[in-house]
Design an enzyme around this catalytic site. Structure first.
Site, PDB file in Angstrom:
ATOM      1  N   TYR A   1       6.185  -9.156   7.674  1.00 12.35           N
ATOM      2  CA  TYR A   1       5.753  -7.765   7.895  1.00 12.35           C
ATOM      3  C   TYR A   1       6.122  -7.327   9.307  1.00 12.35           C
ATOM      4  CZ  TYR A   1       2.689  -8.651   3.895  1.00 12.35           C
ATOM      5  OH  TYR A   1       2.191  -8.975   2.656  1.00 12.35           O
TER       6      TYR A   1
ATOM      7  N   ASP B   1       0.850  -1.187   0.000  1.00 15.42           N
ATOM      8  CA  ASP B   1       0.000   0.000   0.000  1.00 15.42           C
ATOM      9  C   ASP B   1       0.885   1.236   0.000  1.00 15.42           C
ATOM     10  OD1 ASP B   1      -2.299  -1.473   0.034  1.00 15.42           O
ATOM     11  OD2 ASP B   1      -2.555  -1.390   2.208  1.00 15.42           O
TER      12      ASP B   1
ATOM     13  N   TYR C   1      -4.118  -9.907   3.610  1.00 13.64           N
ATOM     14  CA  TYR C   1      -4.130  -8.480   3.953  1.00 13.64           C
ATOM     15  C   TYR C   1      -3.849  -8.336   5.443  1.00 13.64           C
ATOM     16  CZ  TYR C   1      -6.293  -7.702  -0.618  1.00 13.64           C
ATOM     17  OH  TYR C   1      -6.558  -7.649  -1.972  1.00 13.64           O
TER      18      TYR C   1
END
Ligand SMILES: [Zn+2]
Length: 417
Positions: free
Chosen positions: A307, A244, A379
């Site tokens: 992440y 993003d 996500y």
């Protein structure tokens, strides 16, 4: 003597130069060359006509009329020696300009190619300025099965001359550059193979998009600057997925393939080359083939990613709860319905994705950081928040209270297989 007979019939009707006459019988006597082939036919016909005249089969005027159709310098001398009156006519196909055309276009092509770095080249012709049509008229009128198209011989002759001028080899299989001649427009257009470079990028600040978009800066723009010495007209970024706009790409970075279109240079040393403009960092690893564009875009679900998320829990968080979270999400399968925020561009469906592990560390009473290793395509913002029950389980549903992702970075992405 079928060949000479056929050639005689043709020359009675059409004026031709040696090259264009020879090309009508090109597939006979391989290796001769059209020029020599045409000259041989012309000389045979001269002798035959001379015999016919001497034996009273044709008049001198008839012989002169036919011989006037040979567009060759040799005819002037011959006319004098044979005491003939010839009115030389220009070649119907090339206008008597064959050699001139080959030279002129070879120069044009070489001039264009000079600006580019390449090995193998090829010469093509999109429009031969009417020569093809005029030759076709003759071929079909006389049904000449051994002819070579004038387009073919023109491309070959120009190619040979370009090779001499530039000292480069033609490549018929997989040329790096194809020069297309358009005789009607007087233009040469180049088809240039793109160059592909594999590397990884890091995005160390937020609010940078991957491709040129509505944000002030993009990874793609940075890439253009990083590779500007290739002199390409366009640089396209093919990323292994995308983060993003507000997500950074850190750690080992995101794999990508840079496609440099119409490059002037294509052999610059690239291995290990780095570039950093304060926002985006690139490390280039090697040249790759075109199929890497597909490879890098392969199924997200086959990739693995790590992440780093900063999670905010308004009601507060305890160390004990984080221990529980780590245990719960070890090899957990998450069922995720397309997040509401991307519904406008993605189909609404449920995917199952794996979380391999989570390592959590409390930062203060209301927030913690989490390293998350997960299957590609999950996500993460919604893994944390639960997206109103659309992602299950989530950090939120496990903790039994609201949790949201305050910031997110990608820190590792697996190599394309
Ligand atoms: Zn000609």
């Amino acid at each position: 003597m079928r060949v000479v007979g056929d050639a005689l019939e043709v020359i009675k009707r059409y004026p031709l130069c040696d090259h264009c006459l020879g090309s009508l019988f090109a597939r006979l006597g391989r290796g001769l060359g059209n020029e020599a082939r045409g000259a041989a036919l012309r000389r045979s016909i001269i002798m035959e006509l001379d015999r016919m005249f001497k034996e009273g089969e044709i008049s001198k005027e008839e012989m002169e009329k036919i011989l006037s159709n040979f567009d060759s310098d040799e005819m002037d001398e011959l006319a004098e020696k044979m005491n003939l009156k010839l009115e030389r006519r220009r070649c119907y196909v090339c206008g008597g300009r064959w050699e001139e055309l080959v030279e002129e276009w070879a120069r044009k092509v070489a001039e264009k190619l000079k600006e580019y770095e390449f090995d193998g080249f090829l010469v093509g012709c999109s429009d031969c300025g009417g020569m093809v049509e005029r030759q076709r008229e003759i071929i079909s009128a006389f049904r000449l099965p051994y002819a070579e198209t004038v387009k073919n011989s023109f491309k070959r002759e120009v190619g040979k001359r370009v090779k001499e001028i530039l000292g480069k080899e033609p490549d018929f299989e997989d040329p790096e550059i194809v020069a297309i001649m358009d005789l009607r427009e007087g233009k040469v257009e180049l088809q240039i193979k793109p160059v592909f470079v594999y590397g990884r990028y890091k995005k160390v600040v937020r609010n940078v998009s991957q491709s040129k978009w509505k944000y002030p800066y993009s990874v793609e723009e940075a890439l253009e600057r990083a590779l500007k010495d290739f002199g390409g007209e366009e640089v396209i970024l093919h990323g292994s997925g995308r983060e993003d706009v507000d997500v950074r790409a850190l750690g080992t970075g995101r794999p990508f393939v840079a496609e440099i279109r119409r490059p002037k240079r294509r052999r610059l040393p690239i291995e290990g080359r780095e570039y950093f403009d304060g926002k985006v960092y690139f490390k280039f690893e090697r040249y790759v083939s075109r199929d890497w564009v597909e490879r890098i875009k392969t199924d997200e679900a086959k990739k693995e990613k790590v992440y780093l998320a900063i999670v905010y829990v308004p009601e507060g968080i305890e160390d004990e709860e984080l221990k529980g979270l780590e245990e719960f999400f070890k090899d957990a399968v998450v069922s995720q319905r397309t997040p509401r925020r991307v519904l406008h561009r993605r189909a609404d469906l449920v995917r199952e994705r794996k979380v391999f592990w989570v390592k959590a560390r409390r930062l203060n009473s209301k927030s913690f950081e989490a390293l998350i290793k997960a299957q590609g395509g999950l996500y993460i913002k919604e893994l944390v928040s639960g997206d109103g029950g659309r992602t299950e389980p989530s950090f939120s549903s496990f903790l039994g209270k609201e949790a949201r992702c305050a910031s997110l970075d990608v820190v590792w992405i697996s190599e394309p297989s």
